[in-house]
Structure formats: structure tokens, C-alpha cells
Design a protein around this motif. Structure first.
Motif, mmCIF file in Angstrom:
data_model
loop_
_atom_site.group_PDB
_atom_site.id
_atom_site.type_symbol
_atom_site.label_atom_id
_atom_site.label_comp_id
_atom_site.label_asym_id
_atom_site.label_seq_id
_atom_site.Cartn_x
_atom_site.Cartn_y
_atom_site.Cartn_z
ATOM 1 N N MET A 54 38.062 50.094 -29.792
ATOM 2 C CA MET A 54 37.611 51.446 -29.462
ATOM 3 C C MET A 54 37.971 52.418 -30.574
ATOM 4 O O MET A 54 37.167 53.285 -30.947
ATOM 5 C CB MET A 54 38.249 51.895 -28.136
ATOM 6 C CG MET A 54 37.694 53.171 -27.590
ATOM 7 S SD MET A 54 35.913 53.008 -27.186
ATOM 8 C CE MET A 54 35.729 54.316 -25.985
ATOM 9 N N GLY B 134 34.241 48.606 -27.054
ATOM 10 C CA GLY B 134 35.483 49.231 -26.582
ATOM 11 C C GLY B 134 35.361 49.573 -25.111
ATOM 12 O O GLY B 134 36.004 48.966 -24.264
ATOM 13 N N HIS B 135 34.517 50.552 -24.790
ATOM 14 C CA HIS B 135 34.225 50.879 -23.384
ATOM 15 C C HIS B 135 33.663 49.629 -22.700
ATOM 16 O O HIS B 135 34.137 49.219 -21.635
ATOM 17 C CB HIS B 135 33.233 52.038 -23.349
ATOM 18 C CG HIS B 135 32.758 52.418 -21.987
ATOM 19 N ND1 HIS B 135 33.569 53.023 -21.058
ATOM 20 C CD2 HIS B 135 31.541 52.285 -21.405
ATOM 21 C CE1 HIS B 135 32.866 53.251 -19.954
ATOM 22 N NE2 HIS B 135 31.635 52.808 -20.133
ATOM 23 N N ILE C 204 38.525 52.259 -21.794
ATOM 24 C CA ILE C 204 38.409 50.926 -22.400
ATOM 25 C C ILE C 204 38.379 49.905 -21.266
ATOM 26 O O ILE C 204 39.423 49.532 -20.739
ATOM 27 C CB ILE C 204 39.585 50.674 -23.362
ATOM 28 C CG1 ILE C 204 39.608 51.747 -24.457
ATOM 29 C CG2 ILE C 204 39.476 49.276 -23.976
ATOM 30 C CD1 ILE C 204 40.864 51.733 -25.317
ATOM 31 N N THR D 239 30.890 56.151 -25.291
ATOM 32 C CA THR D 239 31.898 55.846 -26.320
ATOM 33 C C THR D 239 32.596 57.132 -26.755
ATOM 34 O O THR D 239 33.779 57.333 -26.455
ATOM 35 C CB THR D 239 31.264 55.118 -27.507
ATOM 36 O OG1 THR D 239 30.771 53.860 -27.039
ATOM 37 C CG2 THR D 239 32.268 54.870 -28.622
#
Ligand code: ZN
Ligand code: FE
Length: 256
Positions: free
Chosen positions: A148, A109-110, A140, A131
Motif C-alpha cells: 500500500m 494494498g486495499h 489494507i 487506494t
């Protein structure tokens, strides 16, 4: 009993130093080598291993220098772009190292390569990089809101008592946003007062716990009606669109 020390780095990073109790230690996300070397000397420890959560420079920048100095193994995500990883880890992998016994959880996600390190026993511990933050979550950059959201849901499902060690002191800014997103939450108001008192004494607000994050972190609470109604888009999002609501909340924080 594990002894875990924060090593402040850059302006707001925490590099986590995990004492093995035998004169050696592990370090998580050494973005800079110098403060790690100083902390090891201060606590009279040698370095027995390096754990990486994702490829960003503020998490890996000290890796090469520390590996040269201590000749210790380096664990991290399966991302060839990170120089110096000896052992690539994927979802569900077990990592027994020093006094710790981690299970790897992939949390894209990140970044797409982001992993988290969870220990269930004897003490529940989570090292989650960028995260899940205290009161917030990472931006993101590489993944999708759906990724995420799912990654955060997995972390939220860990035992309530799990101590959550994130990699930045972003808590006050996160809680200021959380108050806008979840204005009637009295647990959140109390948490903000507690965090302000800690920061006034220059004390870290990290670790938190999964229980505290469930009670106060808007990014774990986005499915609740109160949070949806507080969004700038308000009720234009339907209650069953959990990813859309999460994405709108994350986008609002990006602009906040
Ligand atoms: Zn990052
Ligand atoms: Fe970071």
C-alpha cells in the motif's frame, strides 16, 4: 474540456460519469446500476464503456445490469472473480476510450487486484478507487502495508495538478484523523475548514489534487518527523523504517 459528473451511490460512494462530448459517456466503478441509468438520462448520454478499479461489490455491483442494457465494453483488473470484464488491464497498459487516454497503474494494498486510471493530457486525471482518498487512504484488506505504501508513493509522484477522483466521500473523517496525525500542519487545518464548508452545502469534496494530497494527506507524509513523533508509538520507530511508520499510521487510523 472533459466534463466529469459525480453520481452519488449507496451512503458515500461516488460513481464517476465521464462525458465524451459526443453524446456518450464512460462510467468508473458502477456499484449500483440505477443511479447510473438515471444520470445518463439526465445528461442525455448513452454508455460507451465501464472502467473498474477493484472487485469490491460497491464498485462492481451494477456492472452486469449496465452491460446488458448498453452492450458496452468493460475494462478492469485481471481478476477472474469479477464477472463481465471484457478487457483485463495490467501495469502500464494504455487505454484509449471515448475522449480519454488512460495509463493503467497497478496499486495493490486495499485489494490485490486494485488498479488506477491516469490520464496525463490534455488534463491530468486520476481515478483511484479506494487506494488514495481525499485526506486518507483505503484500508489494507488483501495486501501488505509495504504494498500500500508503494502504491501510494507511485500516485504521489504523479503531476501535482492531477485531479484525484476517489470513490468515496470520506474526507471529513479522514481530515479529523489527519489533524491528530499531523497537528501542526496549517494547510491541513485550512483544508478541513474548506471541506466542512463544502459538506455543509452538500457539495462533494472530490476531486482533490495531488498537490493538495501531498500537502495534507498523512499517508503521503508519513516519512516526515512530525508525523512519526505524533504516532502512539512515537520515536520507538526509527526514521529509516518508512514501511513500519506507514503501517503504524494506518493501524492507528483503523482504530481512530
Ligand atoms: Zn473497496
Ligand atoms: Fe469502496
Amino acid at each position: 474540456m472533459a466534463t466529469i459528473h459525480p453520481i452519488p451511490a449507496f451512503s458515500d460512494n461516488y460513481i464517476w460519469l465521464l462525458d465524451n462530448g459526443d453524446g456518450s459517456a464512460l462510467v468508473v466503478d458502477p456499484g449500483d446500476a440505477a443511479p447510473v441509468v438515471a444520470a445518463l438520462a439526465e445528461h442525455n448520454l448513452t454508455l460507451a464503456g465501464i472502467l473498474i478499479t477493484h472487485h469490491h461489490f460497491d464498485h462492481v455491483g451494477g456492472l452486469g445490469t449496465l452491460k446488458d442494457e448498453y452492450a458496452c465494453p468493460v475494462y478492469g483488473p485481471a481478476n477472474g472473480a469479477i464477472q463481465g470484464i471484457d478487457h483485463s488491464l495490467g501495469d502500464g497498459d494504455e487505454l484509449r476510450i471515448g475522449a480519454y487516454n488512460f495509463q493503467v497503474i497497478t496499486v495493490p494494498g486495499h485489494t490485490l487486484d486494485h488498479i488506477a486510471y491516469f490520464q496525463r493530457e490534455p488534463e491530468a486525471l486520476l481515478f483511484c478507487g479506494d487506494t488514495l482518498f481525499a485526506g486518507g487512504c483505503g484500508r489494507i484488506f488483501e495486501g501488505t502495508p509495504e504494498m500500500m505504501h508503494q502504491s501510494l508513493q507511485r500516485l504521489a509522484a504523479l503531476p501535482e495538478e492531477t485531479a484525484v477522483y476517489c470513490a468515496h466521500e470520506y474526507t471529513l473523517a479522514n481530515l479529523a484523523f489527519a489533524r491528530a496525525a499531523d497537528p501542526a500542519n496549517s494547510a491541513l487545518q485550512q483544508r478541513e475548514l474548506d471541506a466542512q464548508a463544502l459538506r455543509a452545502r452538500d457539495t462533494p469534496t472530490v476531486p482533490s489534487t495531488i498537490a493538495l494530497e501531498q500537502a495534507t494527506n498523512p499517508f503521503l507524509r508519513s516519512a516526515l518527523p512530525a508525523l512519526r513523533e505524533a504516532l502512539p508509538q512515537g520515536n520507538s520507530l526509527t526514521a529509516d523504517d518508512s514501511v513500519g511508520i506507514f503501517a503504524a499510521l494506518r493501524a492507528w487510523k483503523d482504530e481512530f
